[in-house]
Design an enzyme around this catalytic site. Structure first.
Site, PDB file in Angstrom:
ATOM      1  N   ALA A 264     -32.273 -46.728  19.612  1.00  0.00           N
ATOM      2  CA  ALA A 264     -30.855 -46.765  19.987  1.00  0.00           C
ATOM      3  C   ALA A 264     -30.674 -46.166  21.368  1.00  0.00           C
ATOM      4  CB  ALA A 264     -30.017 -45.999  18.965  1.00  0.00           C
ATOM      5  N   ASP A 265     -29.670 -46.650  22.059  1.00  0.00           N
ATOM      6  CA  ASP A 265     -29.335 -46.080  23.364  1.00  0.00           C
ATOM      7  C   ASP A 265     -27.858 -46.334  23.639  1.00  0.00           C
ATOM      8  OD1 ASP A 265     -30.788 -44.817  25.807  1.00  0.00           O
ATOM      9  OD2 ASP A 265     -29.361 -46.231  26.669  1.00  0.00           O
ATOM     10  N   GLN A 266     -27.318 -45.517  24.523  1.00  0.00           N
ATOM     11  CA  GLN A 266     -25.901 -45.638  24.858  1.00  0.00           C
ATOM     12  C   GLN A 266     -25.718 -45.419  26.351  1.00  0.00           C
ATOM     13  OE1 GLN A 266     -22.924 -42.468  23.826  1.00  0.00           O
ATOM     14  NE2 GLN A 266     -22.138 -44.042  22.444  1.00  0.00           N
TER      15      GLN A 266
END
Length: 202
Positions: free
Chosen positions: A78-80
């Site tokens: 996951a990344d943001q």
């Protein structure tokens, strides 16, 4: 009670406490195994500028990197990214940089692009990006200083210098988007994929 139906626990390629809490609270049996990748170097050499594409790339790279060393396991990356117009923000490295970010975001609407990817044996199986739009109140320097004094080191642990699940909620006047996207792990599309693989029970 766990809703996980896999023979072995899901692997989360992240050390984020927020992401770990989301999975734990949803009854998912998982292990945390952070990906040791140079995110800024990957971003710099990718040639990408769109925040959603950058978040997707990093989520994929994390999932693939960990799944390559954990054979047969389902790995979630996951990344943001935070974007204010064309400007993309990274985590502040100091209190002074956190203050600069808050001054830039004050009185404006910014976007959080949260990407999730699932890989197994180095092969990408699923990816998705969700967007949340965050309208921050207009903040004066005194308010910013008081906020940073209250949150302490937590200001440098998240891009934008806030955690919405904590005192950061006081910085906003309007939010468009789901809670999971804001915390950096779009659970609903992820769970839909896992159910399609018969890895989640009801």
């Amino acid at each position: 009670m766990t809703h996980w139906r896999g023979k072995e626990p899901l692997i989360l390629a992240s050390q984020s406490q927020a992401r770990q809490s989301l999975l734990a609270n949803a009854g998912i049996k998982f292990e945390s195994d952070p990906a040791a990748i140079d995110e800024r170097a990957i971003q710099a050499t990718s040639g990408l500028s769109a925040p959603g594409e950058i978040a997707s790339l990093l989520a994929r790279e994390k999932a693939r990197a960990v799944s390559a060393r954990r054979p047969g396991r389902y790995v979630v990356g996951a990344d943001q990214t935070l974007a204010l117009g064309a400007q993309i923000f990274n985590k502040p490295s100091s209190r002074a940089q956190a203050a600069d970010q808050l001054r830039a975001l004050s009185g404006h609407c910014h976007e959080l692009h949260s990407a999730v990817a699932v890989a197994r044996d180095g092969k990408l199986l699923f990816e998705h990006v969700s967007i949340a739009r965050m309208s921050m109140r207009r903040l004066g320097d005194a308010e910013i200083d008081r906020y940073l004094e209250e949150v302490g080191e937590a200001a440098t642990s998240s891009v934008g210098a806030y955690q919405l699940e904590g005192l950061g909620v006081h910085l906003f006047e309007r939010i468009e988007g789901d809670h999971f996207t804001i915390l950096g792990l779009p659970l609903l599309p992820l769970f839909a994929f896992l159910r399609s693989q018969h890895l989640l029970g009801v």
